[in-house]
Each structure stands twice: as C-alpha cells, then as structure tokens.
Design an enzyme around this catalytic site. Structure first.
Site, PDB file in Angstrom:
ATOM      1  N   ASP A 142       1.027  -1.265   0.108  1.00 37.37           N
ATOM      2  CA  ASP A 142      -0.145   0.048   0.210  1.00 37.37           C
ATOM      3  C   ASP A 142       0.893   1.133  -0.078  1.00 37.37           C
ATOM      4  OD1 ASP A 142      -2.352   1.974   0.721  1.00 37.37           O
ATOM      5  OD2 ASP A 142      -3.301   0.078   0.988  1.00 37.37           O
ATOM      6  N   HIS A 217      -3.916   6.024   3.417  1.00 36.70           N
ATOM      7  CA  HIS A 217      -4.519   4.771   2.915  1.00 36.70           C
ATOM      8  C   HIS A 217      -3.823   3.556   3.333  1.00 36.70           C
ATOM      9  CE1 HIS A 217      -5.991   1.805  -0.468  1.00 36.70           C
ATOM     10  NE2 HIS A 217      -6.942   2.678  -0.658  1.00 36.70           N
ATOM     11  N   SER A 545     -10.982  -0.809  -1.166  1.00 39.71           N
ATOM     12  CA  SER A 545     -10.042  -0.907  -0.463  1.00 39.71           C
ATOM     13  C   SER A 545     -10.088  -1.114   1.252  1.00 39.71           C
ATOM     14  CB  SER A 545      -9.208   0.717  -0.459  1.00 39.71           C
ATOM     15  OG  SER A 545      -8.524   0.806  -1.682  1.00 39.71           O
TER      16      SER A 545
END
Ligand SMILES: *[C@@H]1O[C@H](CO)[C@@H](O)[C@H](O)[C@H]1NC(C)=O
Ligand SMILES: *[C@@H]1O[C@H](CO)[C@@H](O)[C@H](O)[C@H]1NC(C)=O
Ligand SMILES: *[C@@H]1O[C@H](CO)[C@@H](O)[C@H](O)[C@H]1NC(C)=O
Ligand SMILES: *[C@@H]1O[C@H](CO)[C@@H](O)[C@H](O)[C@H]1NC(C)=O
Length: 766
Positions: A142, A217, A545
C-alpha cells in the site's frame, strides 16, 4: 569566452543526459529461468549480463529489480530498441512496459459478530485462536505505514516469530526503531515510480522514499487488517468506540509500493517478491488495474507464486460499480472482495424553505450553520462541470453566501466542498445522480455539507427550480447504530461478469467497505485535501480498499485456527458460509438500484467469520488444478509458464471448460452449448461421520439441474467426495435473457455449504 563555451557544453551534456533519460521506460522482462547458464552464480548476475550485452548505454543501474520469488525475471529501464533486442533473445519469454495500478479508495468487529460483551466470539473458545494468531503475519502492499499510530502498539505481544526474515528499512522520517512486535516489517519500493516520474519526486517534500505513509491509505488498510485495539477511537467525535483490526493479535508488515502517481507494476512485483521471501502468511492488496489476461496481470502472476507457498492473497474488487464487468483482480487463486455497508450511520439533515426535511449523511464536525435559512442555489452553468462543482467552475457572484447543490461524480466528494467554500459558498448539498443511486458515503467536509441520495436530490433540485426564493438549513446528527437494512451492497463496488474468465464468478465475497474507521497518517488531514490542516489519528474511509483488508485479517484468523488449510480452503470456508440476507432478514439489497443485489455484485455473499471457522466442507484447489484451469484457457505454453513459473508446462491435464475448476461458486455460460456438466470435490474439514444432502435452486423455466449423488457421506476427517452437476438450458431460454441465478447447498444439522450459481447465455450477459 571559455566559461560561456564551457557552460553551453555542460548544458548540451545535460540535455543529452535528459533526452536519454526521457527515452527510457521501465520494462518488465520475463526470463526462461530454467535456461540460466551455470556460469552465472545467481539470477541477478544473469540478468545484469543480459542487460550489459544490449548496448553501451545500459549500465548496471538499468537493472531496477531482480525478482526471485514472485516472478522469473527483472525490471529494467530501457529504450524501445533495447526492449526489442531483449524480445528477440532466446532466453526471454516476454517483455512488456510497466503499468500503473491505482488504490481502490469502529464498529466493524461487532457488526461481523466477532465480539460479544464478554469480549470473545459467540460460541467459540477464541482464546486459543487469538494466541495462535500471534504467529500470523499479514503483509500489506500500500502507501506505507504511520508507525506511531496507536493501532500498532505492541504492548503485551510475544516475541516475533523466529521464521520472520523481513526488515524494518530506515529512510527519511523512518527508523529501524519505528517497528516493534506488532509492526514487524516495513519496506519501500520506488524504482518503478522513480523511473516513471523522471526523478522529479525527489523535490516534492510529500514523498518520503521510506515506508513512511504520507497518504493515510496504507495506515488505514493495515490497521483494518490487524490493528491493535484502541479505546475511544474516533474521527472528530464521529464513530467513537474501540477500533481494532480483524486479527488484533496478528503481526503487520508494510510494503510501500504506491506513490503520489499510483502503484507501478514493477514496484508491486518487487513488494510481493520480498513479502514472499520475508515469510508473510497473508497478502493484502487494496489496489488494481484493468482486466488483462492472467499472463499480463502482474498481481495475478505474483499471487500465483504466493498461493503456491501457502500465502492467502486478498485483493479489492475495485470501485467502478455499478457498471457491469467492472471487477478487477479476477484470477481464481485471488480472493476478490467487494464492499457493503455497516449498520452504523452518520445522519445529517437539510430543512428546505418549503418546510420539507430530508436526511443524508455527513462527518462534518466544525461550527454549524445555525438555524437561520440560507439561500440555496443549483448552478447548472454552461455545462455539467458547474453542477458537479469542478474546480474553477463556480461563479462566486452566484454562490457567495449560499448553500450550493453539487452533483456527485467525476471529482472527489470533499473537493466539491472545498470548491464551494473557495467560491464563497457557506454550505453544500452533495446530491447523488443515477450512477450513485441511493448510496451514501459520509465525508469529513471542510464546510457544513451533507450527501443525499438520488431521490431526495431530485426533490431538492426540483424545489430550487420551482421556488422563486429557495432556502435551506443544514444540521448534523452525530453517530447512529443498528441501522437497517444492513449490509447493503455499495453502489461503487465493482461488478461481474468476469471479463477474463466468464466461467469464474467474481467478486467472491463482500465485506465492510463503507464509512470504515481505522488508523490514519498524521501527515495529511482526514479529507486528504492539501488545504485540510486538521490532524487526526483515525479516519473514516469508504471503498473496496477498506473491505479487502477486513478479509485479509479474517483469513489470518482462519490460518491461525487451521494452520494446515491451503489458501483455497480458507477462501472456500469464507465463501460457502457467507450470508445473502440483511439484518431485516431480507435478501441483500443493492444501493445502486435500491432493489435486490445479485451474485454479480456480492459473489457468495457477505462474510461471516464465525461460520467460516467451521465450514464443514471445503472446495480445495492446488497449483496443479490452477494450471489445468490455465490450460483450458488456450493460453500458449509460454504464457502459462509466465504464471506458473515451471518449465515445459505440457497441459497433459486440461479442463474441457474453465468452469471445471474446483471453485466454491458456479458461473455457467451456455453460449452455443445447451448443457454444462461440472464435477466438484468437497473435502471434509468438519466431524468424522458427516452426512450432507444437497438442495439446488434454479430458474426452473429456463434451466434444469441434476446433482449426482444427492447425498455425500464422509467417514473421516480429510476425506474427499465428488459430485457431478449438470445444467441444461431449456428450449426458449435464448440469448435475449439477462443473467439468472440459482444455488447449490450441501447441508446437515451443523453446516451449510452454499454456492451461488450464475447463468448466462452469452459470454457478456449480466
Ligand atoms: C529517528 O532517530 C533519530 C535519532 O535517534 C531521531 O532523532 C528521529 O526523531 C527518529 N525519527 C523517527 C521518525 O522516529
Ligand atoms: C465547461 O465550462 C467551463 C467553464 O465554465 C470550461 O472551463 C470547461 O472546459 C467546460 N467543459 C466542457 C466539457 O465543455
Ligand atoms: C427469516 O426468513 C426465513 C425464511 O424466509 C425464516 O425461516 C426465518 O424464521 C426468518 N428469521 C427471522 C429472524 O425472522
Ligand atoms: C507432462 O508433464 C507432466 C508433469 O510434469 C509429466 O508427468 C508428463 O509425463 C508430461 N507429459 C508429456 C506427454 O510430456
């Protein structure tokens, strides 16, 4: 003058260097690994020699990555003629340009039934599992990690498993000591990104070439999968409660492969390669690209190598719904995860001048608007960019001091709010359109703002159109629990059919992916906008996600409970026990249409971790089954070799139809044939002496189904039994029909092993 001549010569050299840099691109080169001459001690030496033989401009620096586990080959910066020369080489299988993938941007444990008041799972002695999960390592590919997040607190964790070979790489703003017994590894892979951006990222302070997460994220996904419990977590007061990952005792290893311009295949492959060698048990990738054949799909190739080594790979399905055939990461050895809602909501209200009051959602936490009505505008401007509140599209003389209606779509939802604020607006109603339907995603807007569904949006648009003096008051309702119905399939969640192999139903399952609270990077505000100066330890995000790492964490728990299960067995357990009803006992609904969802959107259904712990039976599959599947796709032997990394795949075992793979779901494509017959193998992971009976449902006017035998007897644990299912398309069921659905369920008093069946009459029906 000499100095002038010198400086123009330097300039000339600079331009020369620049032009050669610009002409070069990253290529991924697949080698015939088994042809490596023995004079080269390592694959790396062989790759370097191949590069140096190309031309004088290929320096050892041209070699960006030498892959060893996920791939047989390397990534290099080459100009097109060098790439062509490599293509012609006998020892090279394939050469292709690097591609860019994108990110598929706390009450979750309770919602999933993982936690009761007593703190343990209902009906299970989970202490043993939680302890065993100390040995499970979840690798997250990520945007890196924010190691100071409380979600990575290692208090009370035992020593790191000795088999772990990973590392905590130091770099800008990241020390070896940033890791601990929870966050046991952190690495970054930036060479593909560096090549693609011509080195310009060095100047951007935003990019730390280290595992440091400046995006948020990666911290969110890692803490969702395996974050430690953090009491009193919240975002600006919203969603207050204990935040914890799905496998709170498991270890986290962060592999930063995503940068400001995306996630490059060469970097992703390097991350997967390292994670496999480091010894992760689960790989979680909340990112994806388009649909390519498996031999050109970097994630699919890396995931095959992982699967063969017993590593479970979970990927997001994508946020390109509700359009059909939008699902990504569709290889059958990958768990493809769609998104649904939780039973938690963040209501906000709009009261119009005509006394009507509507409900929407918001995470706005600043000063309210008060209760004085404010003028309301819907500026349609000259084109749709104005009604969508695209940057620079609003006329300040129209919106100043007003609440502005912005249509959802194209630009980021929070950005629309910033555009309104910058143009002098005082509030925003973000109104859905047909594409987003009734799905509501709460955002931490920079000004008083809420999102409303399409129907409400249309009423408000109509009010503004017809009322000479329209007004609105916005107000905010905090956090509400036990919302019905839930889960609902998110409109954005990508849908089948699977374009690469229509005979494999995708996505596989859905998990929580709307308004998820998890850890965040303190390098950026919760809205992700540069002008957002707020700092938060947690953030609420939506997307597949977010659903993907839920499944990664759950797979980690299953691995802890059943260390001998293969990735395919874990996947089967999660799929055959998934539920397809919501908390009102209705069939799952779809936020896009407001009607019922189908397996093209929710796959086998919503995961049920408790049931997945004891599925009774599993549909297992090995690497050789997946190779027989690949052979059925009529790929050339070299193409299969690219994925399977074996010399001389001869396809002596080949399925007549890819749907013959021992998969936990069915996708029947009749095409020109009227009959489809598949054999499936079920393996007993439940009790010895179990008997199962089958129940099948089909659209009976269109399809006839026969299952043989109708009873399966398993005398021992680990025993396998086969059954054959025959589907016959009835006369008149022709290609004018859209897709239809049925199910095959094997059950006894203790277990239900359920598989959805999708029917299509041409390859692209849905
Ligand atoms: C890394 O270590 C140095 C020296 O101990 C320290 O000054 C710095 O703050 C540390 N950085 C991080 C991100 O922990
Ligand atoms: C829409 O209008 C804006 C100006 O209001 C302009 O900048 C933009 O290019 C237009 N877009 C299209 C698609 O015509
Ligand atoms: C849910 O529906 C099923 C069948 O439609 C029924 O058998 C069951 O009792 C219902 N459960 C609840 C809690 O209403
Ligand atoms: C094909 O490969 C399998 C496995 O490597 C091997 O057992 C078999 O003998 C091969 N068949 C032929 C015809 O080469």
């Amino acid at each position: 003058m000499a100095s002038m001549a010198l400086s123009s010569f330097v300039l000339f050299l600079l331009l020369l260097a620049l032009s050669s840099v610009l002409a070069k691109k990253t290529y991924i080169v697949h080698m015939k690994h088994h042809d490596k001459p023995t004079v080269y001690p390592t694959a790396h030496d062989w790759y370097s020699a191949n590069l140096q033989s190309l031309s004088s401009s290929s320096t050892p620096d041209s070699l960006l990555y030498a892959y060893t586990s996920a791939y047989n080959g390397f990534a290099a910066s080459l100009d097109p003629t060098e790439a062509d020369a490599l293509r012609r080489s006998d020892s090279v299988l394939d050469v292709y340009e690097d591609t860019v993938y994108t990110l598929h941007t706390t009450r979750t444990p309770e919602f999933l039934g993982l936690e009761t008041q007593s703190g343990s799972w209902q009906g299970h002695n989970t202490l043993g599992i939680e302890q065993a999960s100390h040995d499970v390592i979840i690798g997250i590919l990520d945007t890196g990690v924010w190691p100071e997040s409380k979600s990575f607190d290692d208090t009370g964790m035992p020593e790191i498993p000795t088999r772990w070979r990973g590392e905590c790489e130091s770099g800008p703003d990241f020390n070896k000591s940033s890791c601990n017994k929870k966050l046991i590894g952190a690495r970054s892979f930036s060479r593909g990104f560096h090549m693609a951006s011509g080195g310009s990222y060095m100047r951007k302070e935003k990019e730390a070439v280290s595992p440091r997460d400046r995006d948020g994220h990666g911290t969110h996904t890692a803490s969702t999968a395996a974050g430690s419990p953090v009491a009193n977590a919240n975002l600006l007061g919203y969603a207050r409660g204990t935040a914890r990952g799905m496998a709170p005792q498991a270890r986290v290893a962060a592999y930063k492969v995503c940068w400001s311009t995306g996630c490059f295949a060469s970097d992703i492959l390097a991350g997967m390669d390292r994670a496999i060698q480091d010894g992760v048990d689960v790989l979680s990738l909340s990112l994806g690209g388009g649909s390519a054949p498996y031999f050109r799909d970097t994630i699919a190739i890396g995931a095959f190598a992982a699967m063969e080594r017993g590593i479970f790979v979970s990927c997001s399905a994508g946020n390109s719904g509700p359009g059909k055939a939008s699902v990504a990461n569709v290889a059958p050895w990958i768990m493809t995860v769609g998104a649904g809602t939780l039973d938690r909501d963040f209501p906000a209200y709009v009261s119009l001048g005509n006394k009507k009051r509507f409900i929407g959602v918001s995470l706005y936490s600043g000063k309210g608007m008060g209760d004085r009505p404010v003028g309301l505008v819907y500026d349609k401007g000259s084109n749709s960019s104005t009604s969508m509140c695209m940057p620079g599209s609003l006329d300040p003389s129209v919106v100043r001091g007003k609440v502005v209606i912005c249509d959802r779509g194209i630009n980021a939802r929070v950005e629309k709010g910033a555009v309104v604020r910058d143009a002098g607006g005082v509030g925003m109603i973000l109104a859905n359109t047909a594409a987003s339907g009734e799905e509501l995603v709460a955002d931490s807007h920079l000004l008083p703002a809420l999102e409303v569904g399409r129907k409400v949006g249309d009423e408000i648009r109509e009010y503004v159109r017809t009322d000479p003096n329209p007004t609105a008051i916005l107000s905010f309702g905090g956090t509400v629990l036990n919302v019905t119905p839930s889960p609902v399939v998110a409109a954005f969640s990508s849908r089948g059919p699977n374009l690469v192999t229509p005979q494999i139903l995708k996505p596989d399952v859905i998990g929580p992916g709307v308004n998820i609270l998890a850890g965040w990077s303190e390098a950026i505000g919760p809205s992700g906008l540069a002008q957002d100066t707020r700092k938060t330890q947690f953030n609420i995000m939506s997307g597949t996600s977010m659903s993907c790492p839920h499944i990664s964490g759950l797979a980690g728990l299953l691995k802890a409970a059943h260390p001998d299960w293969s990735p395919s067995a874990i996947k089967s357990a999660l799929m055959t026990t998934a539920y397809t009803h919501d908390n009102t006992n209705s069939t799952l609904r779809d936020a896009a249409s407001g009607g019922f969802s189908t397996p093209m959107a929710h796959g086998a259904g919503h995961v049920d971790p408790q049931k997945a712990l004891s599925p009774g039976l599993v549909y297992d599959a090995s690497a050789s089954d997946y190779i027989a599947f690949l052979c059925s796709l009529r790929y050339r032997p070299e193409q299969i070799q690219l994925i399977a990394k074996r010399p001389n795949v001869n396809c002596s075992r080949r399925f007549a139809d890819p749907g013959q793979l021992n998969y936990p779901t069915f996708s029947v494509v009749f095409g020109s044939k009227r009959v489809a017959r598949y054999t499936r193998t079920l393996t007993n992971v439940g009790e010895a002496g179990s008997v199962y009976d089958v129940a099948a449902t089909v659209p009976s006017s269109l399809v006839a189904i026969t299952v043989k035998p109708t009873k399966l007897v398993f005398n021992n644990v680990g025993e396998s039994r086969r059954y054959t299912v025959t589907f016959v398309s009835k006369k008149g069921a022709d290609s004018s029909i859209r897709s239809e659905f049925g199910s095959i369920v094997w059950s006894n008093d203790n277990h239900q092993v359920a598989s959805p069946v999708a029917f299509a009459w041409t390859e692209l029906d849905s």
